[in-house]
Design a protein around this motif. Structure first.
Motif: not given
Ligand code: GDP
Length: 473
Positions: A108-115, A261-271, A292-293, A308-316
């Motif tokens: 569970x990363x807060x969002x998922x994409x289905x086909x 470390x800090x793990x953030x789930x992001x949703x790309x809206x553009x780009x 990671x997806x 996706x979840x991204x690693x590397x931010x310096x905070x939440x």
């Protein structure tokens, strides 16, 4: 120095003026709002304060129509508790695995994409309920394209359902109604249609404009048709994005993971977001070390509508913060620092909520009259006992109000409510705040006090209030 530049006057003159009104400052000292108002007036300027978010918003250039391609709709499921939000999200998640995509949705990363079978995609926000929706809207972020309002056919349109509908309408998000549990003997879907009609929401099969589908989230009956209707709604929205540019999007959730470390789930809206990109989100930033997806697969990039979840931010960052890509880490750091500083200054300026100590102080000054409590407890009995006791504490000088009393953990909604109420405060009895609520409370400056002995809670508030009243005398 900054202020002098803004007013186009020599900085020495500004310092001189400040000295003349008794304020000794150095060239790079920060001034409080009141001083700025005063000195600006001296020079014939009026002041207007722009929020840190607005001032530090990063504007992205608009896309050329030719660069745009279709993107998947982002869907939130909202409805009354037990009406089947989780079951629907689970069903969609699991059947999608059967539909044959490599790797099941394992986390569970807060969002998922289905086909879907025909290859079209839908992104679901995997946080059932409208808490996330509200939290994001409070930050001015609109992540959701379409809302599925789920209503159990053996029940009726409930207050939470109405609230969810109101939220969707306020956000101008189209709704698709899912009448659930039609497999149950007591199911009466027409009653739901009627409930909706009474709210001026006429469904399509009754000649109205709202799409509606009878489903069983348990057996999956009607779920394919529901997805069809969601996609139809999406088609009308003409959702598009340009995958060939720097990514922008929103934070769905973020936490601190012991190992990663800090793990953030992001949703790309553009780009498109790439590993190695320098991301800034709210007051935090960092270079994306790994992505990671929802299938726990390492990915190198994320396209529009892909969570996706991204690693590397310096905070939440907070849910609903938007993210942008910067050219250099230095640029990102500068903006993050500036935002942090402005946030600190702003929270000093506009503390809406107070600690007990501050309330005592304010009362002593004779400028305080109301204490708005939100009571959360593990049982209804405790909620009632606490509420009664607190209300009885009211005096001529201080009115204690319980603006909300409910069973359950302290949620982000509670914090939000407290932050909007005059002198709002949260009292928890045998319940704790969720991690997200705790964080939001810190950000919003809302005090949360938790107890496991009822008398401690009463004593605390009593003592504090007595202390306040003593000070008045
Ligand atoms: P939520 O609180 O809205 O997330 O609701 P849940 O998905 O947890 O569902 C509440 C209860 O209703 C659970 O016991 C589910 O098994 C049950 N339920 C959900 N959908 C259906 C359905 O379509 N048919 C039947 N018979 N039960 C359902």
């Amino acid at each position: 120095s900054e202020l002098a530049t803004m007013m186009d006057v020599p900085v020495t003159k500004l310092i001189g003026t400040l000295m003349s009104i008794g304020v000794m400052v150095s060239i790079n000292q920060r001034l409080d709002a009141e001083t700025i108002n005063m000195v600006a007036e001296e020079f014939g300027f009026s002041t207007e304060y722009v929020s840190a978010e607005v001032q530090n918003a990063i504007t992205e250039e608009a896309d050329d129509e030719v660069d745009l391609v279709e993107r998947a709709p982002i869907v939130t499921v909202m409805g009354h508790v037990d009406h089947g939000k989780t079951s629907l999200l689970d069903y969609v998640r699991n059947t999608n695995v059967i539909a044959g995509e490599a790797g099941g949705i394992t986390q569970h990363i807060g969002a998922y994409n289905v086909k879907l079978a025909d290859g079209r995609r839908i992104t679901f926000l995997d946080t059932p309920g409208h808490e996330a929706f509200t939290a994001m809207r409070a930050r001015g972020t609109q992540v959701t394209d379409i809302a599925i309002i789920i209503i159990a056919a053996d029940d009726s349109v409930m207050p939470t359902t109405k609230e969810a509908i109101a939220h969707a309408q306020a956000a101008n998000v189209p709704m698709v109604f899912a009448i659930n549990k039609i497999d149950k003997p007591g199911a009466n879907p027409d009653k739901i249609r009627e409930d909706l009609a009474q709210m001026n929401l006429l469904v399509e099969d009754w000649g109205g404009k709202y799409q509606c589908q009878e489903i069983s989230a348990k057996s999956g009956l009607g779920v394919d048709e529901l997805m069809e209707k969601v996609l139809l709604e999406a088609e009308m929205l003409e959702l598009k994005a340009n995958p060939n540019r720097k990514a922008t999007g929103s934070i769905i959730e973020a936490s601190l993971d012991k190992g990663r470390g800090f793990v953030s789930t992001v949703l790309v809206s553009n780009g498109t977001l790439h590993v190695g990109d320098i991301v800034i989100a709210g007051t935090y930033y960092g270079r994306v070390k790994a992505m990671f997806n929802e299938r726990n697969q390492r990915v190198q990039q994320a396209a529009p509508s892909e969570p996706v979840i991204i690693l590397g931010l310096n905070g939440a960052p907070s849910a609903g913060d938007s993210f942008h890509i910067m050219e250099t880490e230095q640029e990102a750091r500068e903006i993050a620092n500036k935002r942090q500083q402005l946030q600190r200054e702003q929270s000093l300026r506009t503390t809406k909520t107070l600690s007990l100590e501050e309330i005592a102080h304010r009362i002593a000054l004779g400028e305080f009259h109301m204490l708005n409590l939100i009571v959360k407890a593990d049982t209804q009995g405790s909620v009632e006992a606490l509420t009664d006791s607190f209300i009885k504490l009211s005096t001529e000088k201080v009115e204690v109000k319980v603006i909300q009393g409910a069973v359950g953990a302290i949620s982000e909604n509670d914090v939000m409510l407290a932050s909007t109420a005059e002198n709002g405060m949260i009292v928890g009895f045998n319940v704790r705040p969720s991690v997200a609520a705790k964080k939001l409370a810190e950000n919003e400056g809302v005090e949360i006090n938790t107890y496991s002995v009822i008398y401690d809670a009463i004593d605390d508030i009593t003592a504090a209030m007595e202390g306040m009243l003593d000070k008045i005398k």
